[in-house]
Design an enzyme around this catalytic site. Sequence first.
Site, PDB file in Angstrom:
ATOM      1  N   HIS A  27       0.821  -1.241  -0.152  1.00  0.00           N
ATOM      2  CA  HIS A  27       0.157   0.242   0.218  1.00  0.00           C
ATOM      3  C   HIS A  27       0.723   1.237   0.072  1.00  0.00           C
ATOM      4  O   HIS A  27       1.911   1.175   0.408  1.00  0.00           O
ATOM      5  CB  HIS A  27      -0.905  -0.005   1.175  1.00  0.00           C
ATOM      6  CG  HIS A  27      -0.382  -0.015   2.748  1.00  0.00           C
ATOM      7  ND1 HIS A  27      -0.113   1.183   3.176  1.00  0.00           N
ATOM      8  CD2 HIS A  27      -0.019  -1.027   3.278  1.00  0.00           C
ATOM      9  CE1 HIS A  27       0.472   0.904   4.288  1.00  0.00           C
ATOM     10  NE2 HIS A  27       0.295  -0.435   4.624  1.00  0.00           N
ATOM     11  N   ASP A  39      -0.250   4.288   1.043  1.00  0.00           N
ATOM     12  CA  ASP A  39      -0.579   5.327   2.193  1.00  0.00           C
ATOM     13  C   ASP A  39      -0.131   5.004   3.570  1.00  0.00           C
ATOM     14  O   ASP A  39       0.477   3.963   3.588  1.00  0.00           O
ATOM     15  CB  ASP A  39      -2.290   5.289   2.197  1.00  0.00           C
ATOM     16  CG  ASP A  39      -2.999   3.917   2.528  1.00  0.00           C
ATOM     17  OD1 ASP A  39      -2.494   3.002   2.207  1.00  0.00           O
ATOM     18  OD2 ASP A  39      -3.829   4.023   3.661  1.00  0.00           O
ATOM     19  N   ASP A  77       6.177   1.130   7.538  1.00  0.00           N
ATOM     20  CA  ASP A  77       4.646   0.978   7.036  1.00  0.00           C
ATOM     21  C   ASP A  77       4.158   1.823   6.147  1.00  0.00           C
ATOM     22  O   ASP A  77       3.600   2.801   6.314  1.00  0.00           O
ATOM     23  CB  ASP A  77       3.749   0.616   8.343  1.00  0.00           C
ATOM     24  CG  ASP A  77       2.431   0.399   8.246  1.00  0.00           C
ATOM     25  OD1 ASP A  77       2.160  -0.496   7.167  1.00  0.00           O
ATOM     26  OD2 ASP A  77       1.524   0.715   8.862  1.00  0.00           O
ATOM     27  N   GLU A 127      -5.123   1.887   2.555  1.00  0.00           N
ATOM     28  CA  GLU A 127      -5.084   0.498   3.314  1.00  0.00           C
ATOM     29  C   GLU A 127      -5.416   0.930   4.837  1.00  0.00           C
ATOM     30  O   GLU A 127      -5.774  -0.071   5.632  1.00  0.00           O
ATOM     31  CB  GLU A 127      -3.680  -0.068   3.072  1.00  0.00           C
ATOM     32  CG  GLU A 127      -3.708  -1.511   3.696  1.00  0.00           C
ATOM     33  CD  GLU A 127      -3.300  -1.474   5.129  1.00  0.00           C
ATOM     34  OE1 GLU A 127      -3.412  -2.731   5.723  1.00  0.00           O
ATOM     35  OE2 GLU A 127      -2.752  -0.450   5.888  1.00  0.00           O
ATOM     36  N   GLU A 128      -4.927   2.196   5.364  1.00  0.00           N
ATOM     37  CA  GLU A 128      -5.002   2.401   6.687  1.00  0.00           C
ATOM     38  C   GLU A 128      -6.311   2.877   7.194  1.00  0.00           C
ATOM     39  O   GLU A 128      -6.294   3.557   8.304  1.00  0.00           O
ATOM     40  CB  GLU A 128      -3.762   3.303   6.913  1.00  0.00           C
ATOM     41  CG  GLU A 128      -2.472   3.075   6.526  1.00  0.00           C
ATOM     42  CD  GLU A 128      -1.838   1.881   7.510  1.00  0.00           C
ATOM     43  OE1 GLU A 128      -2.578   1.532   8.275  1.00  0.00           O
ATOM     44  OE2 GLU A 128      -0.627   1.698   7.452  1.00  0.00           O
ATOM     45  N   GLU A 163       4.288  -5.928   3.628  1.00  0.00           N
ATOM     46  CA  GLU A 163       4.050  -5.369   5.056  1.00  0.00           C
ATOM     47  C   GLU A 163       5.409  -5.617   5.844  1.00  0.00           C
ATOM     48  O   GLU A 163       5.968  -6.865   5.767  1.00  0.00           O
ATOM     49  CB  GLU A 163       2.934  -5.860   5.673  1.00  0.00           C
ATOM     50  CG  GLU A 163       1.571  -5.396   4.946  1.00  0.00           C
ATOM     51  CD  GLU A 163       1.219  -3.904   5.534  1.00  0.00           C
ATOM     52  OE1 GLU A 163       1.854  -3.330   6.306  1.00  0.00           O
ATOM     53  OE2 GLU A 163      -0.018  -3.318   5.095  1.00  0.00           O
ATOM     54  N   HIS A 219       2.952   2.695  12.850  1.00  0.00           N
ATOM     55  CA  HIS A 219       1.916   3.539  13.270  1.00  0.00           C
ATOM     56  C   HIS A 219       2.376   4.542  14.683  1.00  0.00           C
ATOM     57  O   HIS A 219       1.729   5.306  15.218  1.00  0.00           O
ATOM     58  CB  HIS A 219       0.477   3.126  13.696  1.00  0.00           C
ATOM     59  CG  HIS A 219       0.186   2.426  12.605  1.00  0.00           C
ATOM     60  ND1 HIS A 219      -1.280   2.202  12.682  1.00  0.00           N
ATOM     61  CD2 HIS A 219       0.385   2.138  11.307  1.00  0.00           C
ATOM     62  CE1 HIS A 219      -1.492   1.335  11.512  1.00  0.00           C
ATOM     63  NE2 HIS A 219      -0.570   1.365  10.707  1.00  0.00           N
TER      64      HIS A 219
HETATM   65 ZN    ZN Z   1       0.894  -1.480   6.541  1.00  0.00          ZN
END
Ligand code: ZN
Length: 353
Positions: free
Chosen positions: A70, A72, A96, A125-126, A154, A328
């Site tokens: 992903h 984003d 990430d 995705e998030e 990932e 995150h």
């Molecule tokens: Zn991710």
Amino acid sequence: MTSLDLTGDVVDLTRAICDIPSVSGDEKALADAVESALRALPHLAVLRDGDAVVARTSLGRPARVVYAGHLDTVPIADNLPTVLDGDILRGRGTVDMKAGVAVMLKLALLEAPRHDLTFVFYDHEEVAAKLNGLGRLVRNHPEWLAGDFAILGEPSDGTVEGGCQGTMRVKITVPGVAAHSARSWKGSNAIHSAGAVLDVLRAYVPRQPVVDGLRYHEGLNAVKIEGGIAGNVIPDLCTVYVNHRFAPDRDVAAAEAHLREVFAGFEVEVVDAAPGARPGLDKPAAKEFVELVGREPQAKLGWTDVSRFAGLGIPAVNYGPGDPLQAHTDGEHVPVPEIRRTLEVLQGWLALA
Ligand SMILES: [Zn+2]
């Protein structure tokens, strides 16, 4: 538009794509840069849907590997632009999963890989599952995703993570009868009654089943509670939101049946759910890849888009640089040697012998 140099160093490329901010919903600039870099490679056919970009070889190889990541990130927390601190690359998106995306872009340079390759770069995705760009591709163009084996880039600490657990959120509504708190015996306190739901959660022993050789670990947790309207009113309603993480030997229907049994006598409503995915490490392409990585595969506990491939009948694993626990966090970072090692492993696998 920022142009990306795919021929340079993978760490410089990681920094370049991190430094194009792409918080969910705002992926266009990065998707444009990725698309134009890929369109410059004549051995790839490039497709686009929204801010998802798909690039494919067509060499007529017997097997096709789908490699997805992903574009984003979660919101920026004063952690961009990236900072290179010795062997550690810090900043939003580093782990990430833009290091993984950079590895994908480097592999896109291979003109004659030993398997046909499909690269899938996607948006959203998030955020809520209904917005997920890979889910949209599954709905709009499932043929773009056809393949024999899929890798999701990932972060997985450099080991292969098989499958993933499913997730289900339910809302448990506990009724009461409102009354003035000066005469509480005239009513029935819904918050007190909800204590019975919490008792169930506290006593619950999660399963740790072994599925296709990998051990999973389930969970059942209250994640939110609501009730009460004023300081002098006996509440007539209390709502407990519960999140269940379930191993891939159960599907969504089985997980729901389990929760209805656990919370028998309560009003249970499913808010949302996503199925898990069995690890599929018994499939030949998956086996070949696991042997090459050379580390003991692990069960994936968090829900990932691997399960979207499982839904298409394509065995899929997670494999990417960095520690998923960094994802995150404000201090998000990725070790530079892990980016290089991931690229070397995949180049070694995909380059023609
Ligand atoms: Zn991710």
